[in-house]
Scaffold this active site. Structure first.
Site, PDB file in Angstrom:
ATOM      1  N   SER A 126       0.830  -1.206   0.000  1.00 58.17           N
ATOM      2  CA  SER A 126       0.000   0.000   0.000  1.00 58.17           C
ATOM      3  C   SER A 126       0.862   1.253   0.000  1.00 58.17           C
ATOM      4  O   SER A 126       0.336   2.363  -0.053  1.00 58.17           O
ATOM      5  CB  SER A 126      -0.910   0.031   1.234  1.00 58.17           C
ATOM      6  OG  SER A 126      -0.134   0.142   2.418  1.00 58.17           O
ATOM      7  N   HIS A 147      -4.189  -4.799  -2.971  1.00 57.23           N
ATOM      8  CA  HIS A 147      -3.890  -4.511  -1.566  1.00 57.23           C
ATOM      9  C   HIS A 147      -4.947  -5.065  -0.633  1.00 57.23           C
ATOM     10  O   HIS A 147      -6.089  -4.591  -0.607  1.00 57.23           O
ATOM     11  CB  HIS A 147      -3.754  -2.993  -1.373  1.00 57.23           C
ATOM     12  CG  HIS A 147      -3.550  -2.609   0.050  1.00 57.23           C
ATOM     13  ND1 HIS A 147      -4.298  -1.631   0.669  1.00 57.23           N
ATOM     14  CD2 HIS A 147      -2.695  -3.087   0.992  1.00 57.23           C
ATOM     15  CE1 HIS A 147      -3.908  -1.516   1.923  1.00 57.23           C
ATOM     16  NE2 HIS A 147      -2.942  -2.390   2.151  1.00 57.23           N
ATOM     17  N   GLU A 159      -8.082  -3.342  -2.310  1.00 57.75           N
ATOM     18  CA  GLU A 159      -7.917  -2.231  -3.250  1.00 57.75           C
ATOM     19  C   GLU A 159      -7.138  -2.715  -4.464  1.00 57.75           C
ATOM     20  O   GLU A 159      -6.029  -3.246  -4.333  1.00 57.75           O
ATOM     21  CB  GLU A 159      -7.181  -1.076  -2.568  1.00 57.75           C
ATOM     22  CG  GLU A 159      -8.005  -0.414  -1.477  1.00 57.75           C
ATOM     23  CD  GLU A 159      -7.235   0.626  -0.684  1.00 57.75           C
ATOM     24  OE1 GLU A 159      -7.820   1.656  -0.329  1.00 57.75           O
ATOM     25  OE2 GLU A 159      -6.033   0.410  -0.417  1.00 57.75           O
ATOM     26  N   ASN A 198      -6.173   3.713   3.489  1.00 56.73           N
ATOM     27  CA  ASN A 198      -5.063   4.086   4.357  1.00 56.73           C
ATOM     28  C   ASN A 198      -4.850   5.597   4.427  1.00 56.73           C
ATOM     29  O   ASN A 198      -4.354   6.103   5.439  1.00 56.73           O
ATOM     30  CB  ASN A 198      -3.776   3.390   3.918  1.00 56.73           C
ATOM     31  CG  ASN A 198      -3.690   1.981   4.483  1.00 56.73           C
ATOM     32  OD1 ASN A 198      -4.421   1.623   5.396  1.00 56.73           O
ATOM     33  ND2 ASN A 198      -2.794   1.180   3.942  1.00 56.73           N
TER      34      ASN A 198
END
Length: 299
Positions: A126, A147, A159, A198
């Site tokens: 990430s 991810h 993701e 994130n």
């Protein structure tokens, strides 16, 4: 060369047998795929195999699955230190190795050489966008980020991030694979540091640490506020302990190295714990203290 298609994905290789990589491997095996989990450390592989078997035992005990289903999923998993052998039949690779760009670039270069031409090469990172490793291969159109979130066995979000060279067929196959393994894909049409979840999470954690360092409230009370007022399953400090304070430190360092902005450096309280080796549950101490089973004992 044929375009990637979900129907042609039968064998999956996961590179890295840490907590994230091993759980990704089991997620794929539970969905019916033949999965090889590769790591340079035989000790890490043995630990992963034991932990995954234990998790499946608990699933059976709690009647989440039958003994037969658990045994069949585990039988679809193999563990090896031999990357070349594991990669030769892989249709899809998920890299979950250490978050070091030079190591990832060398790994993708090697994977490009030893996997079949049709194989998609995805990184679970990430913090390192796939464009930064894609040019180490001769197949940049088949490279992307995929991810997962920790713990991968539980968290539904994945993701999927295209880089400027990623083909539509690669993205379509990766999204379809995400759905096949019973996860919920979130597609990013362009790269951005930290992706979606994130970026939001780091903003929350950054504010939480500032409140703590400015003596507004204790980290325990900040966690309580996030759980009881915002409805989060755990507070930001609890989450840092779960994912690893070293990860929180390294993510901020990567951001700082790229931006040069002093505000992007890890916060003082993170650096202090990182330098002491108090990295969270995996070391028995982070923000909180844990017993050998990973159960919180204080404060």
């Amino acid at each position: 060369m044929a375009e990637p298609e979900i129907e042609n994905i039968k064998n999956i290789l996961v590179v890295g047998a840490g907590a994230m990589g091993s759980q990704i491997g089991l997620v794929c095996a539970m969905a019916g795929y033949a999965v090889a989990v590769q790591d340079i450390s035989s000790e890490m592989l043995e630990k992963a195999q034991k932990q995954l078997a234990g998790r499946m035992d608990r699933n059976v005990e709690k009647e989440r699955m039958t003994r037969q289903e658990a045994d069949e999923a585990l039988a679809r998993l193999t563990f090896t230190t031999d990357l070349e052998d594991a990669a030769k039949d892989a249709d899809f690779v998920i890299e979950a190795a250490v978050e070091k760009l030079d190591i990832k670039r060398e790994l993708f270069r090697k994977l490009d050489e030893i996997t079949p031409d049709h194989t998609i090469l995805a990184t679970n990172s990430s913090t390192i966008e796939s464009s930064r490793v894609a040019d180490a291969t001769d197949r940049p159109d088949r490279v992307c980020n995929m991810h997962f979130f920790n713990p991968a066995l539980v968290m539904k979000c994945v993701e999927v991030v295209r880089n400027p060279g990623t083909s539509d067929a690669t993205i379509e196959a990766t999204v379809a694979l995400t759905e096949k393994i019973n996860k919920s894909p979130v597609l990013l049409n362009r790269e951005i540091p930290g992706f979606v979840a994130n970026r939001i999470l780091h903003a929350l954690a950054n504010e939480a640490i500032s409140l703590y360092e400015n003596d507004v409230a204790s980290f325990k009370d900040i966690d309580t506020a996030c759980r009881t007022a915002l409805g989060h399953p755990m507070g930001p400090f609890e989450l840092m302990d779960l994912t690893g304070i070293d990860i929180a430190h390294d993510v901020r360092m990567v951001k700082y190295e790229r931006s040069g902005d002093e505000n992007d450096r890890p916060k003082r309280s993170i650096v202090e714990r990182y330098e002491r080796g108090d990295l969270g549950r995996k070391t028995g101490k982070g923000w909180y203290t844990y017993d050998e089973a990973g159960k919180r004992v204080s404060p």
